[in-house]
Design a protein around this motif. Structure first.
Motif, PDB file in Angstrom:
ATOM      1  N   GLY A  25       0.795  -1.230   0.000  1.00  0.00           N
ATOM      2  CA  GLY A  25       0.000   0.000   0.000  1.00  0.00           C
ATOM      3  C   GLY A  25       0.819   1.268   0.000  1.00  0.00           C
ATOM      4  O   GLY A  25       0.407   2.257   0.614  1.00  0.00           O
ATOM      5  N   THR A  26       1.960   1.266  -0.686  1.00  0.00           N
ATOM      6  CA  THR A  26       2.824   2.448  -0.695  1.00  0.00           C
ATOM      7  C   THR A  26       2.053   3.665  -1.202  1.00  0.00           C
ATOM      8  O   THR A  26       1.373   3.602  -2.225  1.00  0.00           O
ATOM      9  N   GLN A  27       2.180   4.781  -0.486  1.00  0.00           N
ATOM     10  CA  GLN A  27       1.386   5.978  -0.811  1.00  0.00           C
ATOM     11  C   GLN A  27       2.138   6.966  -1.686  1.00  0.00           C
ATOM     12  O   GLN A  27       1.525   7.710  -2.440  1.00  0.00           O
ATOM     13  N   HIS A  28       3.478   6.971  -1.619  1.00  0.00           N
ATOM     14  CA  HIS A  28       4.265   7.959  -2.349  1.00  0.00           C
ATOM     15  C   HIS A  28       5.208   7.245  -3.320  1.00  0.00           C
ATOM     16  O   HIS A  28       6.079   6.464  -2.893  1.00  0.00           O
ATOM     17  N   GLU A  53      -0.783   2.845  -3.962  1.00  0.00           N
ATOM     18  CA  GLU A  53      -1.758   3.878  -4.288  1.00  0.00           C
ATOM     19  C   GLU A  53      -1.434   4.522  -5.636  1.00  0.00           C
ATOM     20  O   GLU A  53      -2.345   4.919  -6.375  1.00  0.00           O
ATOM     21  N   LYS A  54      -0.139   4.624  -5.951  1.00  0.00           N
ATOM     22  CA  LYS A  54       0.292   5.155  -7.242  1.00  0.00           C
ATOM     23  C   LYS A  54       1.416   4.285  -7.771  1.00  0.00           C
ATOM     24  O   LYS A  54       2.284   3.844  -7.019  1.00  0.00           O
ATOM     25  N   ARG A 130       2.336   0.459   5.068  1.00  0.00           N
ATOM     26  CA  ARG A 130       2.062   1.815   4.586  1.00  0.00           C
ATOM     27  C   ARG A 130       2.833   2.850   5.400  1.00  0.00           C
ATOM     28  O   ARG A 130       3.087   2.648   6.585  1.00  0.00           O
TER      29      ARG A 130
END
Length: 270
Positions: A25-28, A53-54, A130
């Motif tokens: 679930g990496t956000q950046h 996420e991206k 995350r």
């Protein structure tokens, strides 16, 4: 997208080739690149992304600083269970205690265990959660043990790439130690070498066993109306600690199948 279990075709697989870093679930996107750089500096190449996420971006490649091959070879999976399905050992890196009771390892001990399993031919995953919330309880439930970095308690927040760097460094030391031992008299094939055994049970084999175990306990009314979660957590820890191989799992599943059959016959006789 590559297979989480793949290794470069021009290499003879060694312990480092059986180690994968899994980011959940990496956000950046930049953190993905920084983690790839941390891995490559320590000789690791297998990166798996779980529901980021991206997707990796220009920023990812900029922060990878030359670890483009690690990024390009990264596999993407929808779930953590998919990412570690073929693994014999799964270690979850977490900064805080949660309700899931797991054995807690220091990075050096975790690395020694991980590389030991990898040197024996097993697939191993180190899982990072995350940036803000880490791994969920359900995700930690899929891990065999947790890893805690003993940072300064007054300022204990490590960013994702820093945590990956710490564990990658410890893995590097453990790999080098195993490589040194491999030239000694106890190296495989030499006098006093380790006895060959069945392949270790994979993560998916163990999860299949646990699902059948849960169904069997229900079929024989083991819980007697009590909530099954507590008993299953304890049984999971017991069997994971045993280090079962594939043949042992097949034997246990055969026993469970017979127990289910007898329970079914008993119900028909009532």
């Amino acid at each position: 997208m590559s297979d989480p279990a793949s290794t470069p075709s021009n290499q003879v697989p060694g312990p480092a080739d059986r180690l994968r870093i899994v980011l959940v679930g990496t956000q950046h996107p930049g953190n993905i690149g920084s983690a790839a750089r941390a891995m490559k500096t320590m000789g690791l190449s297998r990166l798996v992304l779980v529901a980021p996420e991206k997707a990796p971006s220009v920023e990812s490649y900029a922060l990878a600083a030359g670890a483009d091959d690690v990024l390009a070879g990264a596999a993407t999976c929808a779930t953590l269970a998919e990412a570690v399905a073929d693994c014999r050992l799964v270690l979850g890196c977490t900064a805080r205690s949660r309700r899931v009771a797991l054995e807690e390892l220091l990075p050096r001990d975790a690395a020694a265990r991980a590389v030991g399993e990898a040197a024996a031919g097993a697939e191993v995953a180190l899982v990072f959660g995350r940036e803000r919330t880490g791994l969920s309880n359900d995700e930690l439930q899929l891990c065999h043990a947790s890893v805690h970095i003993p940072a300064n308690p007054d300022y204990s927040s490590l960013n994702l790439a820093a945590a990956v760097q710490v564990l990658s460094y410890e893995l590097r030391l453990a790999v080098l130690a195993v490589a040194g031992q491999a030239t000694g008299p106890d190296a495989e094939g030499g006098e006093g070498g380790p006895e060959r055994r069945e392949p270790p049970a994979s993560h998916s084999e163990m999860e299949g066993f646990f699902a059948q175990l849960g169904d069997t306990l229900d079929a024989i009314d083991f819980h007697k109306g009590r909530a099954p979660e507590s008993a299953m957590r304890k049984l999971r820890r017991l069997y994971l600690r045993a280090g079962l191989d594939s043949r042992e799992v097949r034997i246990l599943r055969g026993i469970l199948a017979d127990a289910q059959r007898m329970a079914s016959l008993a119900r028909k006789g009532d």
